[in-house]
Write a protein that holds these residues in place. Structure first.
Motif, PDB file in Angstrom:
ATOM      1  N   PHE A 111     -18.935  15.807  34.833  1.00 33.70           N
ATOM      2  CA  PHE A 111     -19.125  14.913  33.695  1.00 33.70           C
ATOM      3  C   PHE A 111     -20.553  15.063  33.175  1.00 33.70           C
ATOM      4  CE2 PHE A 111     -15.565  12.504  35.667  1.00 33.70           C
ATOM      5  CZ  PHE A 111     -14.739  12.443  34.557  1.00 33.70           C
ATOM      6  N   ASP A 112     -20.666  15.406  31.904  1.00 34.08           N
ATOM      7  CA  ASP A 112     -21.964  15.512  31.252  1.00 34.08           C
ATOM      8  C   ASP A 112     -22.279  14.176  30.572  1.00 34.08           C
ATOM      9  OD1 ASP A 112     -24.298  16.584  30.354  1.00 34.08           O
ATOM     10  OD2 ASP A 112     -23.404  17.871  28.823  1.00 34.08           O
ATOM     11  N   LYS A 113     -23.545  13.975  30.226  1.00 33.65           N
ATOM     12  CA  LYS A 113     -23.987  12.772  29.507  1.00 33.65           C
ATOM     13  C   LYS A 113     -23.512  11.499  30.187  1.00 33.65           C
ATOM     14  CE  LYS A 113     -24.718  12.470  25.236  1.00 33.65           C
ATOM     15  NZ  LYS A 113     -24.586  12.304  23.759  1.00 33.65           N
ATOM     16  N   VAL A 114     -23.844  11.373  31.457  1.00 32.15           N
ATOM     17  CA  VAL A 114     -23.588  10.135  32.201  1.00 32.15           C
ATOM     18  C   VAL A 114     -24.853   9.290  32.136  1.00 32.15           C
ATOM     19  CG1 VAL A 114     -22.968   9.121  34.417  1.00 32.15           C
ATOM     20  CG2 VAL A 114     -21.993  11.329  33.737  1.00 32.15           C
ATOM     21  N   LEU A 115     -24.748   8.115  31.581  1.00 27.10           N
ATOM     22  CA  LEU A 115     -25.912   7.251  31.405  1.00 27.10           C
ATOM     23  C   LEU A 115     -26.313   6.612  32.735  1.00 27.10           C
ATOM     24  CD1 LEU A 115     -27.828   5.892  29.269  1.00 27.10           C
ATOM     25  CD2 LEU A 115     -26.198   3.981  29.270  1.00 27.10           C
ATOM     26  N   VAL A 116     -27.609   6.639  33.031  1.00 29.99           N
ATOM     27  CA  VAL A 116     -28.137   5.957  34.214  1.00 29.99           C
ATOM     28  C   VAL A 116     -28.732   4.615  33.776  1.00 29.99           C
ATOM     29  CG1 VAL A 116     -29.824   6.027  36.093  1.00 29.99           C
ATOM     30  CG2 VAL A 116     -28.628   8.112  35.402  1.00 29.99           C
ATOM     31  N   ARG A 117     -28.241   3.547  34.387  1.00 32.12           N
ATOM     32  CA  ARG A 117     -28.769   2.212  34.104  1.00 32.12           C
ATOM     33  C   ARG A 117     -29.449   1.709  35.371  1.00 32.12           C
ATOM     34  NH1 ARG A 117     -24.038  -1.327  31.698  1.00 32.12           N
ATOM     35  NH2 ARG A 117     -25.803  -2.722  31.370  1.00 32.12           N
ATOM     36  N   VAL A 118     -30.745   1.465  35.282  1.00 33.77           N
ATOM     37  CA  VAL A 118     -31.552   1.133  36.455  1.00 33.77           C
ATOM     38  C   VAL A 118     -31.955  -0.338  36.428  1.00 33.77           C
ATOM     39  CG1 VAL A 118     -33.674   1.653  37.725  1.00 33.77           C
ATOM     40  CG2 VAL A 118     -32.439   3.493  36.551  1.00 33.77           C
ATOM     41  N   SER A 119     -31.770  -1.006  37.577  1.00 32.60           N
ATOM     42  CA  SER A 119     -32.187  -2.400  37.716  1.00 32.60           C
ATOM     43  C   SER A 119     -32.269  -2.742  39.198  1.00 32.60           C
ATOM     44  CB  SER A 119     -31.187  -3.338  37.036  1.00 32.60           C
ATOM     45  OG  SER A 119     -31.461  -4.690  37.376  1.00 32.60           O
ATOM     46  N   PRO A 120     -33.219  -3.590  39.585  1.00 36.02           N
ATOM     47  CA  PRO A 120     -33.277  -4.028  40.983  1.00 36.02           C
ATOM     48  C   PRO A 120     -32.062  -4.852  41.393  1.00 36.02           C
ATOM     49  CG  PRO A 120     -34.812  -5.292  39.618  1.00 36.02           C
ATOM     50  CD  PRO A 120     -34.309  -4.157  38.770  1.00 36.02           C
ATOM     51  N   LYS A 121     -31.296  -5.320  40.411  1.00 34.24           N
ATOM     52  CA  LYS A 121     -30.115  -6.138  40.693  1.00 34.24           C
ATOM     53  C   LYS A 121     -28.867  -5.293  40.951  1.00 34.24           C
ATOM     54  CE  LYS A 121     -31.770  -9.904  37.726  1.00 34.24           C
ATOM     55  NZ  LYS A 121     -31.453 -10.752  36.534  1.00 34.24           N
ATOM     56  N   PHE A 122     -28.934  -4.004  40.623  1.00 36.87           N
ATOM     57  CA  PHE A 122     -27.738  -3.174  40.683  1.00 36.87           C
ATOM     58  C   PHE A 122     -27.455  -2.650  42.083  1.00 36.87           C
ATOM     59  CE2 PHE A 122     -28.135  -1.758  35.961  1.00 36.87           C
ATOM     60  CZ  PHE A 122     -27.486  -2.919  35.569  1.00 36.87           C
ATOM     61  N   VAL A 123     -26.163  -2.375  42.319  1.00 35.18           N
ATOM     62  CA  VAL A 123     -25.678  -1.620  43.465  1.00 35.18           C
ATOM     63  C   VAL A 123     -25.233  -0.262  42.935  1.00 35.18           C
ATOM     64  CG1 VAL A 123     -23.861  -1.495  45.223  1.00 35.18           C
ATOM     65  CG2 VAL A 123     -24.952  -3.680  44.716  1.00 35.18           C
TER      66      VAL A 123
END
Length: 214
Positions: free
Chosen positions: A177-189
């Motif tokens: 899969f190309d163009k997979v968005l990374v969403r970063v947060s200290p709250k995320f798993v």
């Protein structure tokens, strides 16, 4: 057959490159397939389900604080209807409807692929609940495939919020899969979300593992 030194060199380089790829550490990510669902605002929740109504959680989702609710709605588009669409909590500031491209064909809605929350200039629909109905002027999207990533893992892999990466699946229908968005947060798993069309095409199901191509 006369094999040139140049060709032999290219083959050797290719093999060595593949061996190095196999030796590199891999970031393993759990996938969850995201079926069609609705996020509601407080105002629209009360129109659809009655004044002072609150969502009834029935199952926790992987991301902290998020859950599938008992409540469901009907989505009506220009060409069709989809019933019993799950509402997800918690409530949001704006109502958003997430469907697949296949759902869009059923409804007659050409929903764009967008990051969750980005509903500007998107098509709308009608939502029907047990106590009322609302007409959305915008808010229907196909969710952009993405990875939820905590800060510490993002730092370790030198990734930043809103960066695009590639992710490889496993199995008989292995795809990248190309163009997979990374969403970063200290709250995320750490978790990847695909919609049902993407999952079906690649043979992926909830709970499977994929790998970041860094």
């Amino acid at each position: 057959m006369d094999i040139s030194k140049e060709l032999v060199g290219k083959v050797v380089c290719t093999v060595l490159s593949q061996l190095k790829d196999e030796e590199r550490p891999k970031l393993e990510i759990i996938v969850n397939v995201s079926a069609r669902h609705v996020h509601l605002s407080q105002e629209h929740l009360e129109i659809l389900f009655g004044k002072n109504h609150t969502l009834t959680p029935i199952r926790e989702l992987m991301q902290p604080g998020e859950f599938a609710a008992k409540e469901t709605v009907m989505i009506i588009g220009p060409k069709g209807v989809i019933q019993n669409v799950r509402v997800l909590g918690p409530l949001r500031s704006k109502t958003q409807v997430e469907i697949s491209k296949t759902d869009g064909y059923t409804l007659g809605i050409d929903a764009p692929v967008r990051e969750s929350g980005n509903v500007q200039n998107t098509p709308g629909c009608v939502l029907v609940g047990p106590m009322g109905a609302i007409r959305l002027e915008q808010g229907v999207i196909c969710a952009l495939r993405h990875v939820h990533m905590p800060d510490d893992i993002a730092k370790k892999w030198n990734l930043r919020n809103n960066q695009f990466v590639k992710v490889a699946t496993c199995g008989d229908r292995k795809v990248i899969f190309d163009k997979v968005l990374v969403r970063v947060s200290p709250k995320f798993v750490l978790e990847m979300h695909l919609d049902t069309d993407e999952a079906n095409a690649s043979g992926v199901k909830s709970g499977d593992k994929v790998y970041l191509i860094n």
